[in-house]
Design a protein around this motif. Structure first.
Motif, PDB file in Angstrom:
ATOM      1  N   UNK A  95      46.105   0.027  -9.695  1.00 23.89           N
ATOM      2  CA  UNK A  95      46.731  -1.307  -9.694  1.00 23.89           C
ATOM      3  C   UNK A  95      47.487  -1.560 -10.992  1.00 23.89           C
ATOM      4  N   UNK A  96      48.365  -2.559 -10.944  1.00 20.77           N
ATOM      5  CA  UNK A  96      49.191  -2.915 -12.096  1.00 20.77           C
ATOM      6  C   UNK A  96      48.801  -4.283 -12.652  1.00 20.77           C
ATOM      7  N   UNK A 100      45.250  -9.997  -9.353  1.00 21.87           N
ATOM      8  CA  UNK A 100      44.128 -10.918  -9.530  1.00 21.87           C
ATOM      9  C   UNK A 100      43.060 -10.555  -8.514  1.00 21.87           C
ATOM     10  N   UNK A 120      38.083  -2.277 -16.111  1.00 19.86           N
ATOM     11  CA  UNK A 120      39.542  -2.439 -16.191  1.00 19.86           C
ATOM     12  C   UNK A 120      39.899  -3.635 -17.059  1.00 19.86           C
ATOM     13  N   UNK A 121      38.934  -4.080 -17.855  1.00 20.36           N
ATOM     14  CA  UNK A 121      39.162  -5.139 -18.819  1.00 20.36           C
ATOM     15  C   UNK A 121      39.688  -6.415 -18.170  1.00 20.36           C
ATOM     16  N   UNK A 125      40.406 -15.057 -16.773  1.00 24.21           N
ATOM     17  CA  UNK A 125      41.653 -15.602 -16.216  1.00 24.21           C
ATOM     18  C   UNK A 125      42.277 -14.660 -15.183  1.00 24.21           C
TER      19      UNK A 125
ATOM     20  N   UNK B 114      38.689  -2.932 -25.686  1.00 22.44           N
ATOM     21  CA  UNK B 114      38.366  -2.508 -24.323  1.00 22.44           C
ATOM     22  C   UNK B 114      39.595  -2.292 -23.460  1.00 22.44           C
ATOM     23  N   UNK B 115      40.778  -2.504 -24.029  1.00 22.40           N
ATOM     24  CA  UNK B 115      42.007  -2.344 -23.242  1.00 22.40           C
ATOM     25  C   UNK B 115      42.217  -0.903 -22.798  1.00 22.40           C
ATOM     26  N   UNK B 116      42.982  -0.749 -21.713  1.00 20.28           N
ATOM     27  CA  UNK B 116      43.279   0.583 -21.168  1.00 20.28           C
ATOM     28  C   UNK B 116      44.524   1.168 -21.814  1.00 20.28           C
ATOM     29  N   UNK B 189      54.961  -3.104 -13.957  1.00 21.69           N
ATOM     30  CA  UNK B 189      54.160  -2.028 -13.353  1.00 21.69           C
ATOM     31  C   UNK B 189      53.368  -1.262 -14.400  1.00 21.69           C
ATOM     32  N   UNK B 190      52.707  -1.999 -15.284  1.00 20.43           N
ATOM     33  CA  UNK B 190      51.843  -1.341 -16.264  1.00 20.43           C
ATOM     34  C   UNK B 190      50.418  -1.324 -15.729  1.00 20.43           C
ATOM     35  N   UNK B 191      49.637  -0.306 -16.107  1.00 14.99           N
ATOM     36  CA  UNK B 191      48.289  -0.193 -15.544  1.00 14.99           C
ATOM     37  C   UNK B 191      47.429  -1.422 -15.823  1.00 14.99           C
ATOM     38  N   UNK B 192      46.575  -1.731 -14.876  1.00 17.18           N
ATOM     39  CA  UNK B 192      45.640  -2.838 -15.025  1.00 17.18           C
ATOM     40  C   UNK B 192      44.810  -2.602 -16.288  1.00 17.18           C
ATOM     41  N   UNK B 193      44.594  -3.657 -17.063  1.00 19.36           N
ATOM     42  CA  UNK B 193      43.837  -3.509 -18.307  1.00 19.36           C
ATOM     43  C   UNK B 193      44.721  -3.238 -19.509  1.00 19.36           C
ATOM     44  N   UNK B 194      46.052  -3.351 -19.345  1.00 18.65           N
ATOM     45  CA  UNK B 194      46.948  -3.201 -20.492  1.00 18.65           C
ATOM     46  C   UNK B 194      46.920  -4.462 -21.346  1.00 18.65           C
ATOM     47  N   UNK B 195      47.251  -4.304 -22.627  1.00 20.73           N
ATOM     48  CA  UNK B 195      47.417  -5.453 -23.522  1.00 20.73           C
ATOM     49  C   UNK B 195      48.761  -5.326 -24.210  1.00 20.73           C
ATOM     50  N   UNK B 217      51.249 -11.347 -15.957  1.00 20.06           N
ATOM     51  CA  UNK B 217      50.259 -11.027 -16.996  1.00 20.06           C
ATOM     52  C   UNK B 217      49.457 -12.286 -17.308  1.00 20.06           C
ATOM     53  N   UNK B 218      48.139 -12.142 -17.433  1.00 20.45           N
ATOM     54  CA  UNK B 218      47.337 -13.307 -17.796  1.00 20.45           C
ATOM     55  C   UNK B 218      47.337 -13.441 -19.322  1.00 20.45           C
ATOM     56  N   UNK B 220      45.093 -13.721 -21.461  1.00 18.48           N
ATOM     57  CA  UNK B 220      44.111 -12.983 -22.265  1.00 18.48           C
ATOM     58  C   UNK B 220      44.580 -11.562 -22.575  1.00 18.48           C
ATOM     59  N   UNK B 221      45.716 -11.150 -22.023  1.00 15.35           N
ATOM     60  CA  UNK B 221      46.245  -9.812 -22.309  1.00 15.35           C
ATOM     61  C   UNK B 221      47.522  -9.849 -23.148  1.00 15.35           C
TER      62      UNK B 221
END
Ligand code: FES
Lengths: 199, 323
Positions: A95-96, A100, A120-121, A125, B114-116, B189-195, B217-218, B220-221
């Motif tokens: 996923x990207x 949510x 996946x951090x 939110x 903890x980010x990916x 299209x960045x991987x989930x868990x990116x910051x 993007x939420x 918190x990232x």
């Protein structure tokens, strides 16, 4: 639901759509199906929605047919929570940002799924959790690292090591479960009185 | 050195001065006692005490760019601002052997460990915190990339150092030749868990934040740090109700800096009106208050019951505060 004096126990949400999401991942189990259907109906038409459902249920609630009808896009179902959590892991790793996650089901199920989400951090939110169904606890044995599901008694025997565990009122977010500790470690055979858990 | 600005600070000596690009100077600061300075994590900044003529004592914040694994010295980069209060011009006059006072490091821009994937978008002097941040990520074996904007290749010395150090993960763009970075391409299209970490001018921060929001993007990232430039205003008197002291606040000095120069320490973190630490009650005023912070609500600002001494000021007269 689940209003108790236990401070460490997660505070659950009511599932409502995140309007900014690029992908809505609606994931649940057993009696969570009602919350999932309700949520799907509230998400703006045309949005990208994927649904994952496990039919494993302590109380026998099954909303498979209704959910299949409600899901506008991809729909996958699983016979066990373990299979669903593996599939959730695989899906999230593809996923990207902009995804949510919505979780609905028992506390055991939510704890299991949150452990995946945390890899996946995903933060508060990005994930909502709605507790549905029976008030049973998921307990993690501090001695043998085994999870016992659907516990309703203060003292029970661990499904892993068989030790008589006392369920503490401490919910570990890291483990996604309540802590279970050997009850007669000091004096073998001397256990606290059996009682119904305050769930 | 005048005692004023260094009250409560750690004494350091300038041990190396290097002009790296037009208007940008690197300063190496070593502890006066020859030992070690307080440890820090990537993204931290220090404040430096600055004494100007006419008994003016300022404190400017600079990101640390030296290694967090070597605290025998700190390194900072200072861009000369020809307008403004004169703090950066003072820093550009320093020579090897000069003495200064610096605060302990504060980190309002830490790595989310903890980010990916860690994506940095930097522009201009904003590149400085990346040096320790990327070093931390490299040690942790974490995935990262940086997109650095420079006006021309002349301005790119630090960017080249960064790419010399961290290799192909650093992408440099000369905005005078090829225009600004395509933030949507960086964030799509960045991987989930990116910051994403944004360090640069306020327009860049605003652009990247709104692009991130539009791409789902939420908050918190999305991380950013903005050093606000202190606005100069009118001189006024600051009266401290509890001690009965009255202090003169010169036009180009903030009330917080005046308190510090007089040995009165109050809590602070950001020094830019954002964190809320320095909030102080106003007891009486015969003047207008310029609220330059983003912390207090509009209604509190309207009734002038509180103010943020790190960034806000009175426009003349006497301001009585609860200190
Ligand atoms: S120090 Fe952060 S608001 Fe004043």
């Amino acid at each position: 639901m689940l209003i108790t004096g236990i401070k460490s126990r997660p505070v659950y949400d009511r599932l409502t759509p995140f309007p900014e999401a690029l992908l809505h991942l609606v994931v649940g189990q057993g009696s969570g199906g009602t919350a999932m259907s309700r949520l799907i109906a509230e998400i703006a038409p045309g949005a990208d929605i994927e649904v994952m459902y496990s039919t494993e249920s302590f109380t026998g609630q099954n909303h498979l047919a209704a959910l299949k009808d409600a899901a506008p896009g991809r729909f996958d179902w699983f016979a066990s929570n373990a299979a669903l959590s593996q599939a959730l892991h695989d899906r999230l790793s593809q996923a990207f940002m902009g995804t949510r996650l919505y979780l609905a089901g028992s506390e055991s199920f939510i704890g299991l799924a949150m452990k995946v989400a945390r890899q996946f951090d995903l933060n508060a939110d990005e994930v909502l959790r709605e507790h549905c169904g029976s008030l049973v606890r998921r307990v993690w044995c501090v001695h043998c690292d085994t999870y016992s599901e659907n516990i309703t008694q203060r003292v029970f025997s661990c499904s892993g090591c068989g030790k008589p565990l006392v369920v503490r009122d401490h919910y570990s977010r890291l483990m996604g479960a309540f802590m279970g500790v050997q009850g007669d470690a000091e004096v073998p055979g001397e256990l606290p009185e059996a009682s119904e858990l305050d769930t | 050195m005048n005692a004023g600005s260094s009250v409560g600070l750690i004494p350091v000596i300038v041990t190396q001065v290097e002009d790296v690009s037009p208007g940008v100077r690197l300063l190496r600061l070593s502890p006066e006692d020859g030992h070690y300075l307080p440890g820090f994590s990537g993204g931290s900044h220090i404040t430096v005490g600055i004494d100007l003529d006419g008994d003016i004592h300022l404190r400017n914040a600079y990101s640390l760019m030296s290694s967090p694994y070597d605290t025998s010295h700190y390194e900072i980069a200072v861009r000369r601002m020809d307008s403004g209060r004169g703090g950066s011009r003072f820093m550009h006059r320093l020579r090897e052997g000069d003495r200064l006072g610096v605060s302990s490091p504060v980190n309002l821009f830490p790595i989310q460990i903890h980010g990916k994937l860690h994506i940095f978008v930097a522009g201009g002097i904003g590149i400085t915190p990346l040096f320790p941040q990327l070093e931390e990520l490299e040690r942790a074996g974490a995935a990262f990339e940086a997109h650095v904007s420079c006006r021309t290749s002349e301005d790119a010395t630090l960017a080249h150092r960064l790419s010399g150090r961290f290799g192909s993960n650093i992408n440099i763009r000369y905005t005078s030749e090829t225009g600004r970075q395509d933030f949507a391409a960086i964030l799509s299209r960045r991987p989930l868990g990116s910051h994403v970490y944004i360090c640069g001018p306020s327009a860049m921060i605003a652009d990247v934040r709104s692009t991130a929001r539009a791409l789902g993007w939420s908050n918190s990232h999305v991380h950013y740090e903005q050093f606000v430039e202190q606005k100069t205003g009118k001189a006024f008197d600051l009266k401290l109700a509890r001690s009965g002291l009255t202090l003169r606040v010169p036009a180009q000095v903030s009330p917080l800096e005046v308190l510090e120069a007089n040995g009165i320490s109050i809590p602070y973190l950001c020094r830019g009106g954002a964190c809320g630490q320095c909030e102080t009650r106003i007891l009486q005023s015969d003047c207008g208050i310029e609220h330059n912070d983003v912390w207090l609500s509009e209604s509190v600002k309207a009734c002038n019951s509180h103010f943020m001494p790190c960034i806000s000021r009175a426009d003349g007269g006497v301001l009585v505060i609860d200190l």
